[in-house]
Design a protein around this motif. Structure first.
Motif, PDB file in Angstrom:
ATOM      1  N   GLN A  62     -79.762  19.801 -12.143  1.00 20.49           N
ATOM      2  CA  GLN A  62     -79.620  20.507 -13.422  1.00 20.49           C
ATOM      3  C   GLN A  62     -78.442  21.494 -13.392  1.00 20.49           C
ATOM      4  OE1 GLN A  62     -82.539  19.857 -11.928  1.00 20.49           O
ATOM      5  NE2 GLN A  62     -83.542  18.607 -13.481  1.00 20.49           N
ATOM      6  N   VAL A  63     -78.220  22.094 -12.214  1.00 16.10           N
ATOM      7  CA  VAL A  63     -77.102  23.044 -12.078  1.00 16.10           C
ATOM      8  C   VAL A  63     -75.770  22.304 -12.206  1.00 16.10           C
ATOM      9  CG1 VAL A  63     -75.930  24.596 -10.453  1.00 16.10           C
ATOM     10  CG2 VAL A  63     -78.420  24.696 -10.697  1.00 16.10           C
ATOM     11  N   LEU A  64     -75.696  21.125 -11.568  1.00 12.12           N
ATOM     12  CA  LEU A  64     -74.456  20.339 -11.611  1.00 12.12           C
ATOM     13  C   LEU A  64     -74.136  19.822 -13.008  1.00 12.12           C
ATOM     14  CD1 LEU A  64     -74.597  18.461  -8.242  1.00 12.12           C
ATOM     15  CD2 LEU A  64     -72.471  19.285  -9.226  1.00 12.12           C
ATOM     16  N   GLU A  65     -75.178  19.466 -13.771  1.00 12.63           N
ATOM     17  CA  GLU A  65     -74.865  18.964 -15.113  1.00 12.63           C
ATOM     18  C   GLU A  65     -74.899  20.077 -16.168  1.00 12.63           C
ATOM     19  OE1 GLU A  65     -77.527  15.950 -16.549  1.00 12.63           O
ATOM     20  OE2 GLU A  65     -79.135  17.425 -16.803  1.00 12.63           O
ATOM     21  N   HIS A  66     -75.010  21.331 -15.678  1.00 10.62           N
ATOM     22  CA  HIS A  66     -74.936  22.522 -16.542  1.00 10.62           C
ATOM     23  C   HIS A  66     -76.050  22.590 -17.592  1.00 10.62           C
ATOM     24  CE1 HIS A  66     -70.340  23.230 -15.626  1.00 10.62           C
ATOM     25  NE2 HIS A  66     -71.091  23.157 -14.541  1.00 10.62           N
ATOM     26  N   SER A  67     -77.206  21.965 -17.315  1.00  7.78           N
ATOM     27  CA  SER A  67     -78.308  22.090 -18.278  1.00  7.78           C
ATOM     28  C   SER A  67     -79.168  23.317 -17.954  1.00  7.78           C
ATOM     29  CB  SER A  67     -79.161  20.817 -18.312  1.00  7.78           C
ATOM     30  OG  SER A  67     -79.678  20.546 -17.030  1.00  7.78           O
ATOM     31  N   GLU A  95     -73.762  11.154  -9.820  1.00 11.96           N
ATOM     32  CA  GLU A  95     -72.410  10.581  -9.664  1.00 11.96           C
ATOM     33  C   GLU A  95     -72.050   9.733 -10.895  1.00 11.96           C
ATOM     34  OE1 GLU A  95     -70.715   9.816  -6.141  1.00 11.96           O
ATOM     35  OE2 GLU A  95     -71.833  11.454  -5.221  1.00 11.96           O
ATOM     36  N   ILE A  96     -73.031   8.968 -11.375  1.00  9.84           N
ATOM     37  CA  ILE A  96     -72.779   8.104 -12.535  1.00  9.84           C
ATOM     38  C   ILE A  96     -72.642   8.946 -13.796  1.00  9.84           C
ATOM     39  CG2 ILE A  96     -73.722   6.187 -13.908  1.00  9.84           C
ATOM     40  CD1 ILE A  96     -75.434   5.656 -11.205  1.00  9.84           C
ATOM     41  N   GLU A  97     -73.485   9.976 -13.901  1.00 11.56           N
ATOM     42  CA  GLU A  97     -73.494  10.777 -15.120  1.00 11.56           C
ATOM     43  C   GLU A  97     -72.259  11.669 -15.264  1.00 11.56           C
ATOM     44  OE1 GLU A  97     -77.267  12.690 -15.628  1.00 11.56           O
ATOM     45  OE2 GLU A  97     -78.330  10.839 -15.151  1.00 11.56           O
ATOM     46  N   LEU A  98     -71.682  12.049 -14.139  1.00 13.11           N
ATOM     47  CA  LEU A  98     -70.506  12.932 -14.217  1.00 13.11           C
ATOM     48  C   LEU A  98     -69.202  12.169 -14.394  1.00 13.11           C
ATOM     49  CD1 LEU A  98     -71.114  15.668 -11.466  1.00 13.11           C
ATOM     50  CD2 LEU A  98     -71.546  15.827 -13.917  1.00 13.11           C
TER      51      LEU A  98
END
Length: 254
Positions: A62-67, A95-98
């Protein structure tokens, strides 16, 4: 201002997670405030510090995708003075989502900006790959610790990692430093172990930590109790090794 240190090597089984967990605990015992970020989908650093990984609702994903903010993801763990942002198997998908995000290499760096000053040290346990997760860790980090197993294939792949670090320095993070190469799983009885130590010290001189992590049964037992080696057996060889590594890093950064 906190120092962010990534523990990275794309080779598996070299002691990355063991080092992250026990270095964090050792720094904590030496009265430093530490945040451990588990950036490995296997989440071994999280479970190794007593976190029930299946119940993690907000973590490094969640931290990596800023949610969520890092502050929302921080949890207490079994080591004194150490907080953790745990991982979950969901992290595999990041990896896929970013991939189509514009600043995909900078997601972790941007997220940590708001929490960096709350800690003396932030340690990132990297996945055994050179994918986007590790790239994010290296872009966010001030320096990198590279664990090297005292075995024949240890030096294989080191060139690749050093090239990746060079390209991160060139493209994303010119201030990235090599904190040091850490020799792990050393067995003084084996000629091979001694040869690897000589070889690494000859090639890399001052880049190699003076502390060498010796092979120690207690080090492999501690995670199954959800504890660092410091909590599990403070008198063991493993605890002494990691305390001396922590002292070396503090001295280097003072």
């Amino acid at each position: 201002m906190g120092k962010i240190i990534a523990i990275a090597n794309q080779k598996g089984g070299v002691g990355k997670t063991t080092t992250t967990v026990n270095l964090a605990a050792s720094l904590g015992v030496l009265e430093k405030k530490v945040l451990l970020i588990d950036a490995d989908p296997q989440a071994n650093a999280s479970s190794g510090l007593g976190i029930d990984v299946d119940s993690v609702a907000i973590g490094s994903y969640q931290v990596l995708e800023h949610s969520n903010t890092p502050q929302q993801a921080v949890m207490k763990c079994s080591a004194p003075n150490v907080d953790i942002i745990p991982a979950h198997i969901d992290l595999v998908a990041i990896e896929i989502e970013l991939v189509d995000k514009e600043n995909r290499e900078y997601m972790l760096k941007e997220a940590l900006a708001s929490i960096k000053d709350d800690y003396d040290y932030i340690l990132i346990d990297c996945a055994p790959s050179l994918g986007l997760l590790t790239l994010n860790a290296l872009t966010a980090a001030d320096s990198v610790v590279i664990p090297i197993q005292c075995e024949y294939f240890a030096l294989e792949g080191l060139g690749k990692l050093l090239n990746t670090i060079k390209s991160v320095q060139k493209l994303h993070n010119p201030d990235l430093d090599i904190e040091g190469l850490l020799l792990t799983m050393y067995d003084s009885r084996l000629r091979l172990s001694n040869q690897v130590v000589e070889e690494v010290q000859k090639h890399f001189n001052d880049m190699v930590f003076k502390t060498i992590i010796q092979r120690n049964v207690k080090l492999s037992e501690a995670p199954s109790f959800g504890e660092s080696i410091i909590n599990f057996d403070a008198t063991s060889k493993g605890a002494n090794n990691y305390l001396s590594l922590a002292e070396e890093i503090i001295k280097k950064n003072s």
